[in-house]
Scaffold this motif. Structure first.
Motif, PDB file in Angstrom:
ATOM      1  N   UNK A  80      -1.271  48.398  -2.096  1.00 40.42           N
ATOM      2  CA  UNK A  80      -1.029  47.127  -1.485  1.00 40.42           C
ATOM      3  C   UNK A  80       0.919  47.238  -1.240  1.00 40.42           C
ATOM      4  N   UNK A  81       0.066  47.900  -2.984  1.00 40.16           N
ATOM      5  CA  UNK A  81       2.177  47.900  -3.222  1.00 40.16           C
ATOM      6  C   UNK A  81       2.556  49.147  -3.072  1.00 40.16           C
ATOM      7  N   UNK A  82       2.289  50.038  -2.082  1.00 40.47           N
ATOM      8  CA  UNK A  82       2.805  51.253  -1.580  1.00 40.47           C
ATOM      9  C   UNK A  82       2.743  51.244  -0.577  1.00 40.47           C
ATOM     10  N   UNK A  83       2.086  50.874  -0.256  1.00 43.82           N
ATOM     11  CA  UNK A  83       1.713  50.779   1.777  1.00 43.82           C
ATOM     12  C   UNK A  83       3.652  50.271   2.468  1.00 43.82           C
ATOM     13  N   UNK A  84       3.752  51.113   3.426  1.00 45.94           N
ATOM     14  CA  UNK A  84       4.450  50.625   4.380  1.00 45.94           C
ATOM     15  C   UNK A  84       3.931  50.717   5.971  1.00 45.94           C
ATOM     16  N   UNK A  85       2.983  49.037   6.109  1.00 41.28           N
ATOM     17  CA  UNK A  85       2.310  49.643   7.600  1.00 41.28           C
ATOM     18  C   UNK A  85       3.444  49.744   8.830  1.00 41.28           C
ATOM     19  N   UNK A  86       2.737  50.204  10.070  1.00 42.48           N
ATOM     20  CA  UNK A  86       3.876  50.267  10.804  1.00 42.48           C
ATOM     21  C   UNK A  86       3.180  50.718  12.096  1.00 42.48           C
ATOM     22  N   UNK A  87       3.818  50.456  14.060  1.00 46.73           N
ATOM     23  CA  UNK A  87       3.201  50.127  14.546  1.00 46.73           C
ATOM     24  C   UNK A  87       1.973  50.605  14.801  1.00 46.73           C
ATOM     25  N   UNK A  88       1.669  51.836  14.322  1.00 46.38           N
ATOM     26  CA  UNK A  88       0.787  52.405  14.777  1.00 46.38           C
ATOM     27  C   UNK A  88      -0.464  52.203  14.079  1.00 46.38           C
ATOM     28  N   UNK A  89       0.205  51.512  12.568  1.00 49.98           N
ATOM     29  CA  UNK A  89      -0.632  51.269  11.698  1.00 49.98           C
ATOM     30  C   UNK A  89      -0.633  50.353  11.023  1.00 49.98           C
ATOM     31  N   UNK A  90      -0.824  49.658  11.760  1.00 46.42           N
ATOM     32  CA  UNK A  90      -0.302  47.850  10.840  1.00 46.42           C
ATOM     33  C   UNK A  90      -0.828  46.999   9.664  1.00 46.42           C
ATOM     34  N   UNK A  91      -2.426  47.929   9.490  1.00 40.25           N
ATOM     35  CA  UNK A  91      -2.550  46.790   7.833  1.00 40.25           C
ATOM     36  C   UNK A  91      -3.311  47.889   7.366  1.00 40.25           C
ATOM     37  N   UNK A  92      -3.829  47.753   6.376  1.00 36.76           N
ATOM     38  CA  UNK A  92      -3.939  49.024   5.085  1.00 36.76           C
ATOM     39  C   UNK A  92      -5.863  48.709   4.964  1.00 36.76           C
ATOM     40  N   UNK A  93      -6.403  49.632   5.713  1.00 38.35           N
ATOM     41  CA  UNK A  93      -8.106  49.602   5.253  1.00 38.35           C
ATOM     42  C   UNK A  93      -8.966  49.690   4.087  1.00 38.35           C
ATOM     43  N   UNK A  94      -9.679  48.914   4.191  1.00 32.72           N
ATOM     44  CA  UNK A  94     -10.488  49.278   2.749  1.00 32.72           C
ATOM     45  C   UNK A  94     -10.549  50.705   2.479  1.00 32.72           C
TER      46      UNK A  94
END
Length: 136
Positions: A80-94
């Motif tokens: 979560x510290x590294x991930x940058x959401x985008x319009x196509x991928x607005x969340x980080x899934x398990x």
């Protein structure tokens, strides 16, 4: 004296991942953590798992069994510290983070955990100040 039976942990207690001891974590704890962090970091109110809940639960169970809850929790926090959401991928899934981010992050987590364990063992085996004074 007879041992008292162990209290069964409820689903609501498993969802309280911040307060649940790591030895009691299961797939529900991890999925709740990921959903909560998505809400906190990215404002995602409705968590949608990668390829469905069944797939995600299988991935979570596998990594919990292989690496343990402490290493998995640390890997999720770093993801979560590294991930940058985008319009196509607005969340980080398990499912995504444990399938694609874990191979990059987990080796560092495990190495740091091993170093900390060695350091703690060395400190516990080291002589105390009074033993050093007596020796000198």
């Amino acid at each position: 004296m007879a041992k008292s039976p162990r209290k069964k942990i409820t689903a609501d207690e498993r969802k309280d991942w911040r307060n649940l001891p790591l030895e009691h974590w299961n797939t529900l704890s991890v999925q709740t953590m990921v959903a909560d962090l998505n809400r906190e970091h990215y404002g995602v109110e409705k968590y949608v798992p990668n390829r469905g809940y069944g797939y995600e639960q299988g991935v979570i169970k596998r990594v919990l069994n292989e690496y343990g809850a402490e290493a998995v929790r640390e890997t999720i926090e770093r993801s979560f510290a590294e991930y940058r959401p985008s319009a196509d991928y607005p969340q980080l899934t398990a499912g995504f983070l444990l399938t694609y981010m874990l191979p990059r992050i987990m080796p560092r987590v495990l190495a740091e955990m091993e170093t900390a364990k060695r350091r703690q063992a060395a400190e516990s085996e080291a002589p105390s100040i009074s033993e050093l004074v007596d020796w000198l």
